[in-house]
Design an enzyme around this catalytic site. Structure first.
Site, mmCIF file in Angstrom:
data_model
loop_
_atom_site.group_PDB
_atom_site.id
_atom_site.type_symbol
_atom_site.label_atom_id
_atom_site.label_comp_id
_atom_site.label_asym_id
_atom_site.label_seq_id
_atom_site.Cartn_x
_atom_site.Cartn_y
_atom_site.Cartn_z
ATOM 1 N N ASP A 143 36.617 37.567 34.434
ATOM 2 C CA ASP A 143 36.670 39.040 35.083
ATOM 3 C C ASP A 143 37.230 38.891 36.300
ATOM 4 O O ASP A 143 38.246 38.382 36.787
ATOM 5 C CB ASP A 143 35.290 39.512 35.013
ATOM 6 N N TYR A 184 36.326 47.113 42.965
ATOM 7 C CA TYR A 184 37.544 48.066 42.145
ATOM 8 C C TYR A 184 38.450 48.808 43.127
ATOM 9 O O TYR A 184 39.645 48.772 43.113
ATOM 10 C CB TYR A 184 36.695 48.731 41.149
ATOM 11 N N HIS A 206 32.328 38.695 26.778
ATOM 12 C CA HIS A 206 32.925 38.684 28.232
ATOM 13 C C HIS A 206 32.325 37.746 28.995
ATOM 14 O O HIS A 206 32.307 37.526 30.174
ATOM 15 C CB HIS A 206 32.950 39.955 28.404
#
Length: 418
Positions: free
Chosen positions: A206, A339, A393
């Site tokens: 990630d 982010y 993930h």
């Protein structure tokens, strides 16, 4: 005789100076053992969960998790949180590992550091992403420190370092303009100055893949092997893959479909956290049930449908442990800022790293990002690629044996990288 004595004295003085220098460096970074102790915050979390009010009937047609976490799942999680989840026991388990903090560039950086004891152990930096944490790698740490054999017959073991990203868990929040490249620099300082490793390998998933890849690219004299299960480059569409004459196997076609579905239906959180991190961060900051809905859905949707069944250890208790860590460390709001700080953290243009060291890659069937070998080879010196038909993930939780075996393959290429 005199010459020998002088040589011995000089060697002794040099060793003493090195010890002093190391001690000074460590003192400068305020390297300290760390123990997790969040028990005093648990009663308030429990009260918040108990007092949370959920609808009696679904507010949206129950179509599985395609529309987000279901009311029935959320109620089930809530019941388990209140009746069988025990943070104090989780805390005892986590404190069996060697935790530390160091001060680097004004940040408190939390990390686990477990040593192999073998003289030829490879330093291995494991880097998580969002909504993960250092917990993602807990099932792997002990086994990685043990000596094993690679597929090529080489002995391998690791000194394992698992940091918390800035703004996550016990690592302090970074300045507002902090980027992945800044974290890269701090983590390299952790490895080379605080822990005094001259060379090391790294794995990232990630956002951690962005840090690991940046280390591989920018710190190419110290990072002598990198292993990823995610790339900081946007996956290509089926048409784009065809345009590059990349054909896919049956498993790869399935993984491409998973990625396309995520791209079309699963990126709402990405847009929100990139453009309005304060809104979601503050809205859920003091709501354990809210954080569970937001984070839990990602764990469920991005993992193998059989998560929680062997070889997966991604049980509902594990999801509750992860959400509890976010809530109890008050790090949810600071975690989503990554982010907004890195709006271009995933690139649309593939470029080759400035490093000839080995690059390894592990693909997992339900990971919402898929890159076939031909794409991975465009960004580094790809020497190993393994595709797994189980997992997603969070492979350190969803398929620990597979990721463990792949990580050990770093040992097959380590000597050649020096």
């Amino acid at each position: 005789m005199a010459s020998s004595w002088i040589h011995t004295l000089a060697s002794s003085l040099l060793l003493t100076m090195m010890i002093i220098r190391t001690a000074i460096a460590k003192e400068d970074f305020k390297l300290r053992p760390f123990e997790i102790d969040l028990s005093d915050r648990v009663p308030r979390m429990i009260r918040q969960i108990q007092e949370s009010h959920l609808p009696q009937t679904p507010v949206y047609t129950d179509t599985g998790t395609s529309a987000g976490i279901t009311l029935s799942d959320l109620k089930s999680f809530k019941q388990q949180w209140l009746t069988s989840f025990d943070w104090d026991q989780e805390q005892i388990s986590l404190n069996k590992f060697s935790h530390f903090t160091a001060e680097i560039e004004g940040l408190t950086v939390h990390f686990i550091h477990e040593k192999s004891g073998a003289a030829d152990a490879i330093p291995l930096l494991l880097i998580h992403g969002w909504p993960g944490s250092f917990l993602e790698f807990i099932p792997l740490v002990d086994d990685l420190t043990k000596t094993a054999m690679t597929k090529s017959g080489k002995r391998v073991s690791f000194d394992v370092i698992v940091p918390s990203l800035p703004g996550f868990a016990f690592s302090s929040s970074p300045p507002i303009d902090w980027t992945i490249q800044d974290t890269t620099r701090v983590f390299n300082t952790l490895m080379t100055h605080v822990l005094a490793y001259e060379e090391y390998a790294t794995f990232g998933t990630d956002w951690g893949s962005g840090v690991a890849y940046s280390l591989y690219d920018q710190w190419n004299t110290t990072v002598r092997a990198a292993h990823l299960d995610f790339l900081p480059f946007y996956p290509l569409s089926s048409a784009e893959l065809a345009a590059e004459n990349i054909t896919l196997t049956g498993l790869e076609e399935f993984e491409e479909d998973v990625t396309i579905t995520w791209s079309n239906e699963g990126t709402g959180y990405f847009s929100e956290q990139t453009t309005k991190p304060n809104t979601i961060g503050l809205a859920l900051y003091d709501s354990p049930i809210g954080q569970l809905a937001w984070i839990g859905e990602k764990f469920m949707n991005w993992s193998d449908p059989d998560a929680g069944h062997a070889p997966s250890v991604l049980t509902r208790n594990e999801i509750l442990r992860s959400v509890s860590l976010y809530y109890l460390t008050e790090s949810f709001a600071s975690s989503v800022v990554i982010y907004a700080q890195n709006p271009n953290g995933f690139s649309t243009v593939y470029s080759k790293a400035l490093n000839d060291a080995p690059l390894l890659f592990s693909a997992f069937k339900y990971n919402p990002g898929f890159w076939p070998p031909a794409l991975v080879a465009q960004v580094g010196n790809l020497v190993y690629y393994k595709n797994h038909g189980f997992g997603g993930h969070f492979p350190g939780l969803d398929n620990p044996p597979a990721l463990l075996g792949d990580l050990r393959e770093i040992g097959s290429y380590w000597e050649a990288s020096k």
